[in-house]
Design a protein around this motif. Structure first.
Motif, PDB file in Angstrom:
ATOM      1  N   UNK A   1      16.936   8.714 -18.744  1.00 24.04           N
ATOM      2  CA  UNK A   1      16.516  10.032 -19.233  1.00 24.04           C
ATOM      3  C   UNK A   1      15.241  10.543 -18.551  1.00 24.04           C
ATOM      4  N   UNK A   2      14.562   9.698 -17.776  1.00 25.98           N
ATOM      5  CA  UNK A   2      13.387  10.145 -17.028  1.00 25.98           C
ATOM      6  C   UNK A   2      13.826  10.787 -15.717  1.00 25.98           C
ATOM      7  N   UNK A   3      12.843  11.263 -14.953  1.00 25.33           N
ATOM      8  CA  UNK A   3      13.133  11.809 -13.626  1.00 25.33           C
ATOM      9  C   UNK A   3      12.725  10.836 -12.522  1.00 25.33           C
ATOM     10  N   UNK A   4      12.496   9.581 -12.866  1.00 24.71           N
ATOM     11  CA  UNK A   4      12.071   8.580 -11.887  1.00 24.71           C
ATOM     12  C   UNK A   4      13.279   8.147 -11.059  1.00 24.71           C
ATOM     13  N   UNK A   5      13.176   8.137  -9.730  1.00 23.86           N
ATOM     14  CA  UNK A   5      14.293   7.661  -8.895  1.00 23.86           C
ATOM     15  C   UNK A   5      14.655   6.214  -9.231  1.00 23.86           C
ATOM     16  N   UNK A   6      15.957   5.939  -9.266  1.00 20.01           N
ATOM     17  CA  UNK A   6      16.431   4.598  -9.614  1.00 20.01           C
ATOM     18  C   UNK A   6      17.469   4.138  -8.599  1.00 20.01           C
TER      19      UNK A   6
ATOM     20  N   UNK B   1       6.700   4.940  -8.892  1.00 19.62           N
ATOM     21  CA  UNK B   1       7.343   5.953  -8.056  1.00 19.62           C
ATOM     22  C   UNK B   1       8.860   5.805  -8.080  1.00 19.62           C
ATOM     23  N   UNK B   2       9.323   4.575  -8.357  1.00 18.64           N
ATOM     24  CA  UNK B   2      10.754   4.313  -8.422  1.00 18.64           C
ATOM     25  C   UNK B   2      11.027   3.081  -9.259  1.00 18.64           C
ATOM     26  N   UNK B   3      12.249   2.970  -9.727  1.00 16.62           N
ATOM     27  CA  UNK B   3      12.674   1.823 -10.539  1.00 16.62           C
ATOM     28  C   UNK B   3      13.879   1.186  -9.875  1.00 16.62           C
ATOM     29  N   UNK B   4      13.900  -0.131  -9.832  1.00 15.47           N
ATOM     30  CA  UNK B   4      15.046  -0.845  -9.277  1.00 15.47           C
ATOM     31  C   UNK B   4      15.584  -1.817 -10.323  1.00 15.47           C
ATOM     32  N   UNK B   5      16.908  -1.873 -10.443  1.00 16.90           N
ATOM     33  CA  UNK B   5      17.582  -2.813 -11.334  1.00 16.90           C
ATOM     34  C   UNK B   5      18.267  -3.851 -10.460  1.00 16.90           C
ATOM     35  N   UNK B   6      18.009  -5.118 -10.727  1.00 23.03           N
ATOM     36  CA  UNK B   6      18.471  -6.187  -9.825  1.00 23.03           C
ATOM     37  C   UNK B   6      19.871  -6.667 -10.153  1.00 23.03           C
TER      38      UNK B   6
ATOM     39  N   UNK C   1      11.962   8.401  -3.352  1.00 21.65           N
ATOM     40  CA  UNK C   1      10.646   8.340  -3.990  1.00 21.65           C
ATOM     41  C   UNK C   1       9.679   9.321  -3.347  1.00 21.65           C
ATOM     42  N   UNK C   2       9.771   9.496  -2.027  1.00 20.96           N
ATOM     43  CA  UNK C   2       8.887  10.430  -1.323  1.00 20.96           C
ATOM     44  C   UNK C   2       9.180  11.873  -1.728  1.00 20.96           C
ATOM     45  N   UNK C   3      10.449  12.213  -1.847  1.00 23.94           N
ATOM     46  CA  UNK C   3      10.853  13.557  -2.242  1.00 23.94           C
ATOM     47  C   UNK C   3      10.405  13.838  -3.662  1.00 23.94           C
ATOM     48  N   UNK C   4      10.517  12.798  -4.512  1.00 21.28           N
ATOM     49  CA  UNK C   4      10.143  12.952  -5.919  1.00 21.28           C
ATOM     50  C   UNK C   4       8.652  13.199  -6.074  1.00 21.28           C
TER      51      UNK C   4
ATOM     52  N   UNK D   1       0.818  -1.216   0.000  1.00 22.50           N
ATOM     53  CA  UNK D   1       0.000   0.000   0.000  1.00 22.50           C
ATOM     54  C   UNK D   1       0.851   1.266   0.000  1.00 22.50           C
ATOM     55  N   UNK D   2       2.148   1.107  -0.281  1.00 22.30           N
ATOM     56  CA  UNK D   2       3.046   2.252  -0.289  1.00 22.30           C
ATOM     57  C   UNK D   2       3.512   2.616  -1.684  1.00 22.30           C
ATOM     58  N   UNK D   3       4.760   3.019  -1.795  1.00 20.62           N
ATOM     59  CA  UNK D   3       5.332   3.425  -3.081  1.00 20.62           C
ATOM     60  C   UNK D   3       5.284   2.278  -4.083  1.00 20.62           C
TER      61      UNK D   3
END
Length: 356
Positions: A238-243, A212-217, A353-356, A168-170
């Motif tokens: 090139x996006x502004x999504x946090x990674x 809200x965010x992207x993670x690379x494993x 993600x929260x700041x974004x 229920x979060x990000x």
């Protein structure tokens, strides 16, 4: 049954066959962990490799399926000094011998793993063969060993379809390059809704989901083999999504931004590697599994700067991207070697993600 480990330099070790009796050729690497052999066996980053465990007794607490990091074990082969005949653990559901047999993984026990590890440290990682054929002809085997390559192994270990861990979060989009389950769980435990995507998913699909965010494993193999994935990561950058990226994901993000990687002599594989946070000066004990590293000499500091360094050998352990909401690490903050030293990195990602 007798078994033999034949190395690319012509060295031969004689021992006892464990697991499957089939013959394999693989890259031979060593892991220095004293515990966690099941997590090692089920780590997709070992695809295309045969693992030497330096700790002399393996299997003494059995197989606890709750601890596995993926649906199946991935190493081509398994090499130990002594395989425990008895497992003393109330959580144990199987023996390591049966586990290897069930998954058709060949191995060898009863060899001097200390001597083997010293060879790999002095001469570097090399290819080898595990065989039960007592009539082997080494002059025929050595050319085969010299030709072996792990190749493109990410496509073997990634999921086939996307799936979701409800929260229920990000909302996090997690690109599965060979993911260890505890990475997704570490996010999910912090309330994140985690959507896991196959490695070759187009960037447009991930971006369209508005995460809200992207993670690379993490994942296996030479990062430079992942040419198609690198092109998609360029679009994500090139996006502004946090990674946030770990291990192979860290290397691929660096390659996507013009940096270089190189193969290490024998890599870092174990649960006791000290890494220093260059921002705070604090040192953390980390779990690691990699044979390649980002070359900071080829790093454009207007794009990214080193964030972590390995205390033992000075190699890069993480990057902070200067113009983007992105940070990456080479080690595994989900693996709990400290035991929870570097778990704060997931909290840092949540804050981004929260700041974004």
């Amino acid at each position: 049954m007798k078994a033999f480990l034949i190395l690319e330099d012509g060295t031969v070790f004689s021992g006892i066959s464990i697991g499957s009796g089939r013959e394999i050729i693989s890259e031979i690497v060593f892991n220095t962990s004293m515990t966690g052999y099941l997590e090692v066996l089920t780590d997709p980053s070992y695809a295309g490799q045969a693992v030497v465990m330096t700790y002399p007794l393996i299997g003494n607490y059995g197989i606890c399926y709750e601890d596995i990091e993926s649906e199946r074990p991935w190493p081509d082969g398994y090499i130990v000094r002594e395989l425990s005949r008895i497992s003393g653990n109330f959580r144990s559901e199987n023996t390591i011998q049966h586990f290897l047999e069930e998954h058709d993984i060949p191995g060898i026990s009863g060899i001097d793993t200390r001597a083997l590890t010293k060879i790999l440290r002095e001469k570097g990682t090399m290819n080898g063969m595990i065989t039960t054929n007592e009539d082997y002809k080494i002059e025929e085997i050595l050319p085969k060993l010299a030709k072996y390559s792990t190749g493109k192994v990410v496509e073997r270990v990634t999921c086939r379809e996307k799936y979701v861990l409800e929260g229920d979060g990000a909302r996090v989009a997690l690109l599965d390059l060979g993911i260890k389950r505890n990475i997704a769980r570490s996010l999910n435990r912090r309330g994140c809704e985690v959507t896991v995507y196959p490695a070759f998913t187009k960037a447009e699909e991930i971006i369209a989901s508005r995460p809200d965010g992207i993670m690379l494993s993490n994942g296996p193999g030479d990062p430079k083999e992942c040419t198609e994935i690198i092109e998609e990561i360029k679009k994500l950058y090139r996006t502004d999504i946090p990674i946030f990226a770990i291990c192979l994901g860290h290397q691929l993000m660096a390659l996507a931004n013009g940096a270089d990687t190189y193969k290490m002599k024998y890599g870092h594989r174990g649960g006791n590697h000290p890494v220093k946070d260059l921002q705070t000066g604090r040192v953390y004990i980390s779990s690691q599994n990699h044979g390649y590293v980002v070359d900071t000499e080829r790093l454009d500091e207007s794009v990214a700067v080193p964030a972590f360094v390995n205390v033992n050998d000075g190699t890069n352990e993480g990057l902070r991207y200067t113009e983007k909401n992105i940070f990456t690490v080479q080690f595994h903050p989900e693996a709990c070697p400290g035991p929870l030293d570097s778990g704060y990195l997931f909290d840092r990602f949540l804050n981004m993600m929260e700041v974004n």
